[in-house]
Design a protein around this motif. Structure first.
Motif, PDB file in Angstrom:
ATOM      1  N   HIS A 314       0.742  -1.143  -0.093  1.00 50.87           N
ATOM      2  CA  HIS A 314       0.155   0.007   0.036  1.00 50.87           C
ATOM      3  C   HIS A 314       1.077   1.307  -0.063  1.00 50.87           C
ATOM      4  O   HIS A 314       0.856   2.132  -0.729  1.00 50.87           O
ATOM      5  CB  HIS A 314      -0.847  -0.279   1.167  1.00 50.87           C
ATOM      6  N   VAL A 315       2.057   1.335   0.795  1.00 45.69           N
ATOM      7  CA  VAL A 315       2.956   2.248   0.889  1.00 45.69           C
ATOM      8  C   VAL A 315       3.494   2.647  -0.302  1.00 45.69           C
ATOM      9  O   VAL A 315       3.840   3.824  -0.737  1.00 45.69           O
ATOM     10  CB  VAL A 315       3.681   2.320   2.031  1.00 45.69           C
ATOM     11  N   LEU A 316       4.073   1.674  -0.963  1.00 43.10           N
ATOM     12  CA  LEU A 316       4.724   1.716  -2.252  1.00 43.10           C
ATOM     13  C   LEU A 316       3.798   1.982  -3.416  1.00 43.10           C
ATOM     14  O   LEU A 316       4.277   2.169  -4.547  1.00 43.10           O
ATOM     15  CB  LEU A 316       5.435   0.334  -2.455  1.00 43.10           C
ATOM     16  N   GLY A 317       2.605   2.116  -3.211  1.00 42.44           N
ATOM     17  CA  GLY A 317       1.684   2.564  -4.018  1.00 42.44           C
ATOM     18  C   GLY A 317       1.271   1.332  -5.223  1.00 42.44           C
ATOM     19  O   GLY A 317       0.918   1.856  -6.126  1.00 42.44           O
ATOM     20  N   LEU A 318       1.514   0.043  -4.886  1.00 39.63           N
ATOM     21  CA  LEU A 318       1.319  -0.964  -5.833  1.00 39.63           C
ATOM     22  C   LEU A 318      -0.040  -1.297  -5.950  1.00 39.63           C
ATOM     23  O   LEU A 318      -0.453  -1.959  -6.572  1.00 39.63           O
ATOM     24  CB  LEU A 318       2.462  -2.218  -5.317  1.00 39.63           C
ATOM     25  N   GLY A 319      -0.687  -0.749  -5.106  1.00 41.98           N
ATOM     26  CA  GLY A 319      -2.279  -1.263  -5.023  1.00 41.98           C
ATOM     27  C   GLY A 319      -2.898  -0.648  -3.821  1.00 41.98           C
ATOM     28  O   GLY A 319      -2.250   0.010  -2.921  1.00 41.98           O
ATOM     29  N   SER A 320      -4.031  -0.860  -3.693  1.00 46.64           N
ATOM     30  CA  SER A 320      -4.986  -0.214  -2.378  1.00 46.64           C
ATOM     31  C   SER A 320      -6.188  -1.184  -1.966  1.00 46.64           C
ATOM     32  O   SER A 320      -6.212  -2.248  -2.798  1.00 46.64           O
ATOM     33  CB  SER A 320      -5.841   1.103  -2.862  1.00 46.64           C
ATOM     34  N   LEU A 321      -6.448  -1.081  -0.907  1.00 52.64           N
ATOM     35  CA  LEU A 321      -7.480  -1.898  -0.253  1.00 52.64           C
ATOM     36  C   LEU A 321      -8.595  -2.247  -1.140  1.00 52.64           C
ATOM     37  O   LEU A 321      -9.163  -0.868  -1.461  1.00 52.64           O
ATOM     38  CB  LEU A 321      -7.787  -1.546   1.194  1.00 52.64           C
ATOM     39  N   PRO A 322      -9.306  -3.133  -1.408  1.00 56.17           N
ATOM     40  CA  PRO A 322     -10.527  -3.213  -2.183  1.00 56.17           C
ATOM     41  C   PRO A 322     -11.524  -2.100  -1.487  1.00 56.17           C
ATOM     42  O   PRO A 322     -11.471  -2.021  -0.282  1.00 56.17           O
ATOM     43  CB  PRO A 322     -11.058  -4.724  -2.204  1.00 56.17           C
ATOM     44  N   LYS A 323     -12.456  -1.766  -2.199  1.00 62.78           N
ATOM     45  CA  LYS A 323     -13.536  -1.043  -1.599  1.00 62.78           C
ATOM     46  C   LYS A 323     -14.390  -1.801  -0.543  1.00 62.78           C
ATOM     47  O   LYS A 323     -14.723  -2.933  -0.730  1.00 62.78           O
ATOM     48  CB  LYS A 323     -14.584  -0.488  -2.882  1.00 62.78           C
ATOM     49  N   GLY A 324     -14.522  -0.880   0.653  1.00 58.34           N
ATOM     50  CA  GLY A 324     -15.392  -1.651   1.805  1.00 58.34           C
ATOM     51  C   GLY A 324     -14.716  -2.550   2.571  1.00 58.34           C
ATOM     52  O   GLY A 324     -14.934  -2.896   3.449  1.00 58.34           O
ATOM     53  N   VAL A 325     -13.189  -2.606   2.240  1.00 55.84           N
ATOM     54  CA  VAL A 325     -12.402  -3.340   3.293  1.00 55.84           C
ATOM     55  C   VAL A 325     -11.456  -2.464   4.087  1.00 55.84           C
ATOM     56  O   VAL A 325     -10.673  -1.742   3.477  1.00 55.84           O
ATOM     57  CB  VAL A 325     -11.536  -4.454   2.286  1.00 55.84           C
ATOM     58  N   SER A 326     -11.641  -2.596   5.166  1.00 57.55           N
ATOM     59  CA  SER A 326     -10.961  -1.531   6.342  1.00 57.55           C
ATOM     60  C   SER A 326      -9.619  -2.423   6.727  1.00 57.55           C
ATOM     61  O   SER A 326      -9.579  -3.576   6.710  1.00 57.55           O
ATOM     62  CB  SER A 326     -11.752  -1.130   7.500  1.00 57.55           C
ATOM     63  N   TRP A 327      -8.818  -1.701   7.407  1.00 59.38           N
ATOM     64  CA  TRP A 327      -7.366  -2.329   8.013  1.00 59.38           C
ATOM     65  C   TRP A 327      -7.859  -3.132   9.106  1.00 59.38           C
ATOM     66  O   TRP A 327      -6.966  -4.086   9.200  1.00 59.38           O
ATOM     67  CB  TRP A 327      -6.461  -1.000   8.359  1.00 59.38           C
ATOM     68  N   GLY A 328      -8.798  -3.056   9.730  1.00 56.40           N
ATOM     69  CA  GLY A 328      -9.294  -3.780  10.815  1.00 56.40           C
ATOM     70  C   GLY A 328     -10.031  -4.964  10.336  1.00 56.40           C
ATOM     71  O   GLY A 328      -9.378  -6.058  10.845  1.00 56.40           O
ATOM     72  N   SER A 329     -10.492  -5.105   9.141  1.00 58.59           N
ATOM     73  CA  SER A 329     -10.961  -6.245   8.655  1.00 58.59           C
ATOM     74  C   SER A 329     -10.056  -7.026   8.054  1.00 58.59           C
ATOM     75  O   SER A 329      -9.784  -8.431   8.074  1.00 58.59           O
ATOM     76  CB  SER A 329     -12.067  -6.099   7.635  1.00 58.59           C
ATOM     77  N   VAL A 330      -8.717  -6.521   7.527  1.00 55.54           N
ATOM     78  CA  VAL A 330      -7.629  -7.131   6.830  1.00 55.54           C
ATOM     79  C   VAL A 330      -6.910  -7.606   8.079  1.00 55.54           C
ATOM     80  O   VAL A 330      -6.307  -8.787   7.837  1.00 55.54           O
ATOM     81  CB  VAL A 330      -6.632  -5.991   6.254  1.00 55.54           C
ATOM     82  N   TYR A 331      -6.699  -7.012   9.293  1.00 52.41           N
ATOM     83  CA  TYR A 331      -6.289  -7.568  10.285  1.00 52.41           C
ATOM     84  C   TYR A 331      -6.868  -8.776  10.928  1.00 52.41           C
ATOM     85  O   TYR A 331      -6.233 -10.040  10.931  1.00 52.41           O
ATOM     86  CB  TYR A 331      -6.114  -6.708  11.632  1.00 52.41           C
ATOM     87  N   GLY A 332      -8.110  -8.864  10.928  1.00 51.34           N
ATOM     88  CA  GLY A 332      -9.085 -10.191  11.398  1.00 51.34           C
ATOM     89  C   GLY A 332      -8.819 -11.186  10.407  1.00 51.34           C
ATOM     90  O   GLY A 332      -8.460 -12.541  10.549  1.00 51.34           O
ATOM     91  N   LEU A 333      -9.059 -10.983   9.189  1.00 53.20           N
ATOM     92  CA  LEU A 333      -8.527 -11.691   7.822  1.00 53.20           C
ATOM     93  C   LEU A 333      -7.032 -12.302   7.792  1.00 53.20           C
ATOM     94  O   LEU A 333      -6.903 -13.587   7.867  1.00 53.20           O
ATOM     95  CB  LEU A 333      -8.695 -11.002   6.602  1.00 53.20           C
ATOM     96  N   ALA A 334      -6.200 -11.418   8.320  1.00 58.49           N
ATOM     97  CA  ALA A 334      -4.772 -12.088   8.415  1.00 58.49           C
ATOM     98  C   ALA A 334      -4.664 -13.180   9.666  1.00 58.49           C
ATOM     99  O   ALA A 334      -3.769 -14.018   9.521  1.00 58.49           O
ATOM    100  CB  ALA A 334      -3.845 -10.741   8.883  1.00 58.49           C
ATOM    101  N   ILE A 335      -5.346 -12.940  10.815  1.00 56.94           N
ATOM    102  CA  ILE A 335      -5.289 -13.824  11.838  1.00 56.94           C
ATOM    103  C   ILE A 335      -6.263 -14.973  11.297  1.00 56.94           C
ATOM    104  O   ILE A 335      -5.386 -16.232  11.575  1.00 56.94           O
ATOM    105  CB  ILE A 335      -6.142 -13.218  12.972  1.00 56.94           C
TER     106      ILE A 335
END
Length: 391
Positions: A314-335
């Motif tokens: 994300h920081v490198l600008g290679l892509g962005s989170l899909p619409k409707g997906v928050s960093w909190g849900s990414v963290y839950g998904l990562a777990i």
């Protein structure tokens, strides 16, 4: 009464969580049998010799290995078809949307392996299992995700699916490169000829799935005899069956595999491989470096790797989170991606199988897989329950 039972069963099998439930039940049944007067029966069933012989051609393996080398080849065949479909026209076909899950999958493989290696560095025998915590069990993860119902945005499911597919691809490469032994060059050459045949069929626009499967059976036999793990034949076959000009037949084939693989092969694999006997297990087994390395690799390594590398992309600008997906849900998904289970069990069975008469006397690697997967599933569900918007 019969109609009601039939309708109940049909409703159950339509649930996204049905596969996960069956895997849990199969695991519990295996552990009950392994820790009861039925333990000898359980072992006898798994050790039952199954022989196929045509003239001088012979394949003789215990039932356990027929499940792991034979039936699981069908699972990997389905995985190959899914990867092919996603690359050609699915979530992996859009390069702009591929960077984030690709980075996430890479981090989710690298960091767990490093965590495991940290706890087991210097123990040559235990280091055979470095790849065990790298895998994600997509059936279990999606099953738990489905428990949250309509609160889960479709984009989050697609993100998990893409991550898991790339994860599976990584696991397949690792199995091919690191978990092969006693290679027969003659069988390997014959397998190469079969792969070339499949490639030529694909290039010449052959769309008869039956023809591919017949060549695939010969390929599986050659790979089995070559020393490379036979399940890889299933992946190769799935990747080489064409979609273009063959969409309807391709989708029918893929769909026809879902029920037998999800509701029979995977639960049977779990039953055959999860029968841990606790008769000789003590506290030291739970604190052993291998158990801790696998459990923390799955629970800590996965979440750190997935979130960290998603953030880097994300920081490198290679892509962005899909619409409707928050960093909190990414963290839950990562777990949640720390649920290794079937893939981790599979890699573990390869890592610690007896080779050339040498068997390692180590703590049962399955304890770490069960601990790490259970904690990841529970905590991942609770985090997503907290972070996802209410329906």
């Amino acid at each position: 009464m019969k109609t009601a039972l039939k309708n109940s069963l049909l409703s159950f099998f339509k649930l996204e969580s049905a596969v996960g439930i069956l895997l849990i039940l199969a695991t519990i049944l295996a552990m009950i049998m392994a820790n009861s007067p039925l333990a000898d029966t359980y072992k006898m069933i798994m050790d039952t010799p199954v022989i196929i012989m045509f003239g001088q051609f012979l394949i003789a393996k215990p039932l356990l290995l027929w499940i792991n080398d034979g039936l699981m080849a069908l699972f990997f065949f389905m995985v190959g078809l899914e990867i092919k479909r996603e690359i050609v026209e699915g979530s992996l076909s859009d390069k702009s949307k591929l960077a984030i899950p690709a980075f996430a999958a890479f981090g989710g493989m690298l960091v767990p392996a490093l965590v495991y290696s940290y706890f087991n560095l210097g123990n040559e025998a235990a280091m055979q299992g470095w790849a065990i915590p790298m895998a994600t069990d997509i059936a279990f993860a999606l099953g738990i995700l489905s428990l949250l119902g309509k609160r889960v945005p479709m984009e989050l499911k697609v993100f998990l699916l893409a991550l898991a597919i790339i994860d599976d691809l990584g696991a397949i490469i690792i199995i091919a490169v690191f978990y092969t032994s006693n290679m027969s060059l003659l069988s390997l050459a014959f397998a190469g000829f079969m792969i070339l045949t499949l490639v030529l069929m694909n290039r010449n626009k052959v769309v008869n799935n039956t023809a591919y499967i017949l060549v695939g059976l010969i390929l599986w036999t050659a790979v089995l005899k070559s020393g490379v793990h036979a399940t890889l034949a299933g992946v190769v076959l799935g990747l080489l069956i064409p979609i273009k000009g063959n969409q309807k037949s391709f989708y029918q084939l893929e769909h026809s595999l879902h029920a037998p693989v999800n509701f029979f092969i995977l639960p049977l694999f779990a039953f055959a491989n999860a029968g841990i006997s606790f008769s000789t297990v003590g506290l030291k087994d739970f604190t052993d470096s291998m158990t801790v390395g696998i459990a923390l690799g799955l629970f800590v390594g996965k979440q750190v790797g997935v979130v960290l590398f998603t953030f880097i992309a994300h920081v490198l600008g290679l892509g962005s989170l899909p619409k409707g997906v928050s960093w909190g849900s990414v963290y839950g998904l990562a777990i949640l991606s720390g649920i290794g289970f079937t893939m981790s069990l599979f890699i573990g069975s390869l890592a610690f199988e007896c080779r050339d008469g040498v068997c390692y006397d180590l703590v049962d690697y399955r304890m770490g897989i069960l601990l790490g997967s259970f904690i990841s599933g529970l905590v991942g569900y609770l985090v997503l329950l907290k972070t996802l918007p209410k329906a």
